[in-house]
Design a protein around this motif. Structure first.
Motif, mmCIF file in Angstrom:
data_model
loop_
_atom_site.group_PDB
_atom_site.id
_atom_site.type_symbol
_atom_site.label_atom_id
_atom_site.label_comp_id
_atom_site.label_asym_id
_atom_site.label_seq_id
_atom_site.Cartn_x
_atom_site.Cartn_y
_atom_site.Cartn_z
ATOM 1 N N GLY A 120 0.793 -1.221 0.000
ATOM 2 C CA GLY A 120 0.000 0.000 0.000
ATOM 3 C C GLY A 120 0.822 1.266 0.000
ATOM 4 O O GLY A 120 0.279 2.353 -0.173
ATOM 5 N N ASP A 121 2.146 1.153 0.217
ATOM 6 C CA ASP A 121 3.010 2.343 0.171
ATOM 7 C C ASP A 121 3.023 2.946 -1.231
ATOM 8 O O ASP A 121 2.982 2.235 -2.237
ATOM 9 N N ARG A 122 3.139 4.264 -1.247
ATOM 10 C CA ARG A 122 3.286 4.985 -2.507
ATOM 11 C C ARG A 122 4.570 5.808 -2.468
ATOM 12 O O ARG A 122 4.946 6.311 -1.407
ATOM 13 N N VAL A 123 5.222 5.925 -3.612
ATOM 14 C CA VAL A 123 6.425 6.742 -3.746
ATOM 15 C C VAL A 123 6.148 7.789 -4.820
ATOM 16 O O VAL A 123 5.741 7.451 -5.939
ATOM 17 N N LEU A 124 6.352 9.064 -4.465
ATOM 18 C CA LEU A 124 6.106 10.165 -5.392
ATOM 19 C C LEU A 124 7.432 10.793 -5.801
ATOM 20 O O LEU A 124 8.160 11.327 -4.960
ATOM 21 N N CYS A 125 7.741 10.734 -7.084
ATOM 22 C CA CYS A 125 8.911 11.404 -7.649
ATOM 23 C C CYS A 125 8.454 12.667 -8.366
ATOM 24 O O CYS A 125 7.373 12.693 -8.957
ATOM 25 N N PHE A 126 9.306 13.698 -8.345
ATOM 26 C CA PHE A 126 8.925 14.954 -8.984
ATOM 27 C C PHE A 126 10.173 15.712 -9.398
ATOM 28 O O PHE A 126 11.255 15.525 -8.831
ATOM 29 N N THR A 127 10.017 16.571 -10.399
ATOM 30 C CA THR A 127 11.141 17.395 -10.843
ATOM 31 C C THR A 127 11.161 18.708 -10.070
ATOM 32 O O THR A 127 10.166 19.115 -9.463
ATOM 33 N N ASP A 128 12.304 19.394 -10.118
ATOM 34 C CA ASP A 128 12.469 20.586 -9.285
ATOM 35 C C ASP A 128 11.570 21.747 -9.709
ATOM 36 O O ASP A 128 11.321 22.659 -8.921
ATOM 37 N N GLY A 129 11.066 21.701 -10.953
ATOM 38 C CA GLY A 129 10.155 22.758 -11.379
ATOM 39 C C GLY A 129 8.907 22.840 -10.533
ATOM 40 O O GLY A 129 8.256 23.883 -10.457
ATOM 41 N N LEU A 130 8.580 21.734 -9.867
ATOM 42 C CA LEU A 130 7.382 21.700 -9.040
ATOM 43 C C LEU A 130 7.556 22.493 -7.758
ATOM 44 O O LEU A 130 6.611 23.120 -7.268
ATOM 45 N N ILE A 131 8.763 22.483 -7.188
ATOM 46 C CA ILE A 131 8.960 23.135 -5.890
ATOM 47 C C ILE A 131 9.707 24.461 -5.997
ATOM 48 O O ILE A 131 9.656 25.274 -5.079
ATOM 49 N N GLU A 132 10.400 24.682 -7.109
ATOM 50 C CA GLU A 132 11.147 25.933 -7.268
ATOM 51 C C GLU A 132 10.305 27.032 -7.892
ATOM 52 O O GLU A 132 10.701 28.197 -7.891
ATOM 53 N N GLU A 133 9.141 26.663 -8.425
ATOM 54 C CA GLU A 133 8.227 27.670 -8.953
ATOM 55 C C GLU A 133 7.668 28.491 -7.799
ATOM 56 O O GLU A 133 7.667 28.059 -6.639
ATOM 57 N N HIS A 134 7.189 29.687 -8.093
ATOM 58 C CA HIS A 134 6.624 30.565 -7.067
ATOM 59 C C HIS A 134 5.105 30.545 -7.129
ATOM 60 O O HIS A 134 4.516 30.394 -8.197
#
Length: 413
Positions: free
Chosen positions: A331-345
């Motif tokens: 049931g575990d989930r792993v979420l990968c994301f690029t830096d554009g997701l968190i570096e955007e304002h």
């Protein structure tokens, strides 16, 4: 008992063609020669044979916000249906048939599933619906989905129907690279999304399920526009080539690194994250080459960042990377994301940041079911927080490990 004694007597098995077999068999028999433009009238004819009418085929748009009607002879072409708030959208996201009573009968919305990837929805109206109708139409919808996926390489019409705004050349290249946006088998589920859908340039992802091993990669090529798309194409191509040679994660990194350096020179790079998951045991391994740490989600809440030693981005000639490991629970989930997701304002405000991302993940995990719905809702919520625009690509890729086995799918009992 001898093998021959276990086999039913061929003469005793009824092999005559029934109504359902004949209906589905026509599509199967003709599909290999059928021009793409004739899919629509044949499907409409088959639906009419079971008393159905007003057939629509709705395909997911590239932004994953709407289901858009496919034009075609004998198809009913109405307005696009929102994925988030419509019977068609419910059928699409939950991969289940939805029935809506109407004054003149029942409107059915059937998910079009190619394997486990949601292609779209087939809608039709019947005077009444019974279990025989449901079974036959569910199977027909599966054949229609397979036919659309097979024929889409022969025509531009399906691509054109899915576009709701102009697409950049870089985005065109990136979309041609992608695997299906979702995959689901009993042991594991995968779903991804790219933003901005019609202008994405350097972000991409890839995956493959080889026996019990799920391979995944997410990349972010430096820059914007066509240069970034070209670099991403080489990076994904190098990843697939190395993966298919059945070498380890460290060797895959080294191969990708050489490919980018030799093709683009020392001033270009691609951040990357490569993973392998044993879907039988839940053993996860990964290499991080400049990406943000993935998030581990358990019981619908972020429990930790999967921190690991990072090596240099692909193309910079980094040393052999260290392999990080984590044992997942069912049931575990792993979420990968690029830096554009968190570096955007945020719209006119401060940088979005990982803390706000995790807050949104926790909120949406409680509200949505299934990795496809979570990834879609999360991406759109974050885009809305940024005022509907982004200055960089923002990509999400989610894995859910369920464990267990799938052998029962290979037996007829």
């Amino acid at each position: 008992m001898a093998r021959d004694e276990q086999r039913p007597d061929k003469a005793m098995v009824d092999r005559s063609e029934g109504f359902g077999e004949r209906l589905l068999g026509v599509l199967l028999d003709r599909a290999h020669e059928m021009p793409p433009a004739l899919i629509a009238p044949l499907v409409a004819e088959e639906v009419a044979r079971v008393g159905g009418r007003d057939v629509s085929i709705l395909l997911q748009d590239y932004g994953q916000r709407m289901l858009v009607p496919l034009p075609g002879r004998r198809l009913t072409v109405g307005e696009p249906e929102p994925i988030g708030d419509s019977p068609a959208g419910t059928a699409f996201l939950q991969t289940t048939a939805v029935e809506v009573p109407q004054a003149d009968g029942v409107r059915l919305y059937l998910p079009l599933l190619d394997g486990s990837d949601q292609v779209g929805v087939m809608a039709l109206t019947l005077d009444t619906v019974d279990d025989d109708d449901r079974r036959l139409l569910r199977r027909l919808a599966g054949l229609v989905a397979d036919t659309i996926v097979t024929k889409h390489s022969y025509t531009d019409r399906f691509f054109q129907a899915r576009r709701r705004e102009p697409m950049s050349l870089a985005a065109e290249i990136q979309w041609s690279l992608l695997p299906p946006l979702a995959m689901s088998v009993p042991q594991v589920k995968v779903a991804g999304i790219l933003e901005p859908a019609y202008k994405v340039a350097g972000d991409s992802f890839d995956y493959a399920l080889n026996d019990d091993i799920l391979h995944l990669a997410m990349i972010d090529a430096m820059g914007h526009g066509l240069d970034a798309a070209t670099m991403a194409t080489v990076a994904i191509g190098a990843y697939r080539h190395a993966r298919r040679a059945e070498i380890g994660l460290a060797e895959i990194y080294a191969f990708m690194d050489r490919a980018i350096a030799e093709q683009f020179g020392p001033d270009h790079f691609v951040t990357a994250q490569m993973m392998v998951l044993d879907i039988a045991t839940g053993h996860l391994q990964w290499v991080n080459a400049g990406h943000p740490a993935p998030l581990l989600i358990r019981n619908h809440a972020v429990v930790q960042k999967l921190k690991s030693p990072t090596t240099l981005p692909v193309g910079f000639g980094g040393e052999q990377p260290l392999i990080s490991e984590q044992t997942l629970r069912r049931g575990d989930r792993v979420l990968c994301f690029t830096d554009g997701l968190i570096e955007e304002h945020d719209a006119g405000e401060e940088q979005f940041g990982e803390e706000q991302l995790m807050s949104w993940v926790n909120h949406i995990e409680r509200a949505e079911k299934g990795v496809r719905a979570v990834v879609r809702a999360l991406s759109h919520a974050l885009m809305d927080q940024r005022g509907g625009t982004t200055s960089d690509d923002a990509t999400l890729l989610m894995i859910e490990w369920l464990g267990g086995a799938a052998d029962h799918l290979a037996t007829l009992d």
